[in-house]
Design an enzyme around this catalytic site. Structure first.
Site, PDB file in Angstrom:
ATOM      1  N   GLY A  49      10.102  21.758  -6.114  1.00 32.03           N
ATOM      2  CA  GLY A  49      10.040  21.714  -7.575  1.00 32.03           C
ATOM      3  C   GLY A  49       8.857  22.413  -8.222  1.00 32.03           C
ATOM      4  CD  GLU A 103       4.928  17.005  -7.048  1.00 33.87           C
ATOM      5  OE1 GLU A 103       5.544  18.091  -7.065  1.00 33.87           O
ATOM      6  OE2 GLU A 103       5.154  16.112  -6.212  1.00 33.87           O
ATOM      7  CG  ASP A 104       8.082  18.889  -9.548  1.00 37.28           C
ATOM      8  OD1 ASP A 104       7.421  17.938  -9.086  1.00 37.28           O
ATOM      9  OD2 ASP A 104       9.262  19.099  -9.217  1.00 37.28           O
ATOM     10  CG  ASP A 107       9.622   9.171 -11.597  1.00 36.09           C
ATOM     11  OD1 ASP A 107       9.444   8.590 -12.677  1.00 36.09           O
ATOM     12  OD2 ASP A 107      10.671   9.067 -10.954  1.00 36.09           O
ATOM     13  CE  LYS A 135      10.240  11.431 -15.364  1.00 35.73           C
ATOM     14  NZ  LYS A 135      11.427  11.085 -14.561  1.00 35.73           N
ATOM     15  CG  PHE A 156      16.713  12.886 -14.597  1.00 37.13           C
ATOM     16  CD1 PHE A 156      16.005  12.662 -13.414  1.00 37.13           C
ATOM     17  CD2 PHE A 156      17.607  13.942 -14.634  1.00 37.13           C
ATOM     18  CE1 PHE A 156      16.184  13.470 -12.297  1.00 37.13           C
ATOM     19  CE2 PHE A 156      17.798  14.755 -13.520  1.00 37.13           C
ATOM     20  CZ  PHE A 156      17.090  14.514 -12.355  1.00 37.13           C
ATOM     21  CB  ILE A 157      13.062  16.376 -17.702  1.00 36.16           C
ATOM     22  CG1 ILE A 157      11.943  16.134 -16.681  1.00 36.16           C
ATOM     23  CG2 ILE A 157      12.815  15.531 -18.932  1.00 36.16           C
ATOM     24  CD1 ILE A 157      10.643  16.673 -17.134  1.00 36.16           C
ATOM     25  CG  ASP A 163      16.204  19.149  -7.879  1.00 34.83           C
ATOM     26  OD1 ASP A 163      15.095  18.589  -8.013  1.00 34.83           O
ATOM     27  OD2 ASP A 163      17.043  18.796  -7.034  1.00 34.83           O
ATOM     28  NE  ARG A 169      15.046  22.966  -6.516  1.00 35.76           N
ATOM     29  CZ  ARG A 169      14.473  21.776  -6.379  1.00 35.76           C
ATOM     30  NH1 ARG A 169      13.519  21.407  -7.213  1.00 35.76           N
ATOM     31  NH2 ARG A 169      14.845  20.954  -5.427  1.00 35.76           N
TER      32      ARG A 169
END
Ligand code: IMP
Ligand code: MG
Length: 181
Positions: A49, A103-104, A107, A135, A156-157, A163, A169
């Protein structure tokens, strides 16, 4: 930016534009360049990601720096499995280095928490975390990112590396799952 995109029968609407992402990445790169100047940082991109973010961030940093990659897996579909697998592992390149994890999204913080222990075990000198998205209300591990692109609610994105079951992606902008009405 498309008005709506659809994956797995789910509808997503625009959330963060490419322009906003680009501008924020430049700001983060500026901060990292200042903080890590002279420390020859090793950027550690968490695949898959984070690859678009890492690519943009790394090229926007204007100090001597290196990059390496690690692959972890904790997500299946739209929820975390809680178990983090190291798919492409870390070598000895970590020892004594100043690491910037890229990191993307953070969570639950499970992935990052595991990764930090791994990196410390390998003898890193210092570990910093750069995440494009965070988040905070989903967090269940004591993880404190040093550089955050955008703090977002527990939604959720997808897009810009993020993805849904391997898809989406390659969207240049970030989209959010539409509320069911
Ligand atoms: P964590 O271990 O729960 O913090 O989850 C981290 C990983 O889950 C991230 O690196 C992403 O790959 C994935 N993830 C978390 N939230 C989302 C999301 O909203 N969309 C897509 N992937 C996500
Ligand atoms: Mg990830």
């Amino acid at each position: 930016m498309k008005k709506e995109v659809e994956y797995n029968g789910l509808k997503f609407e625009p959330y963060i534009s490419k322009e906003r992402i680009d501008a924020r990445v430049q700001e983060l790169a500026g901060q990292i360049s200042k903080d890590c100047c002279g420390k020859d940082p090793l950027f550690l991109c968490v695949l898959t990601g984070a690859f678009p973010f890492a690519s943009d961030l790394f090229r926007a940093v204007d100090i001597d720096a290196e990059i390496s990659f690690i692959r972890l897996q904790s997500y299946q579909g739209m929820s975390t499995t809680g178990v983090v697998k190291q798919v492409l592992g870390l070598g000895d390149e970590i020892k004594g280095r100043n690491i910037v994890i890229v990191e993307d999204i953070i969570d639950t913080g499970c992935t990052m928490h595991n990764l930090i222990s791994l990196i410390k075990e390998k003898g890193a000198n210092d570990v910093k975390i750069a995440t494009l998205l965070f988040k905070p209300s989903a967090l269940c591990r004591p993880v404190k990112p040093d550089y955050v692109g955008f703090e977002i609610p527990t939604k959720f994105i997808i897009g810009y590396g993020l993805d849904i079951d391997g898809k989406a992606r390659n969207l240049q902008d970030i989209y959010v799952l539409k509320d069911e009405k």
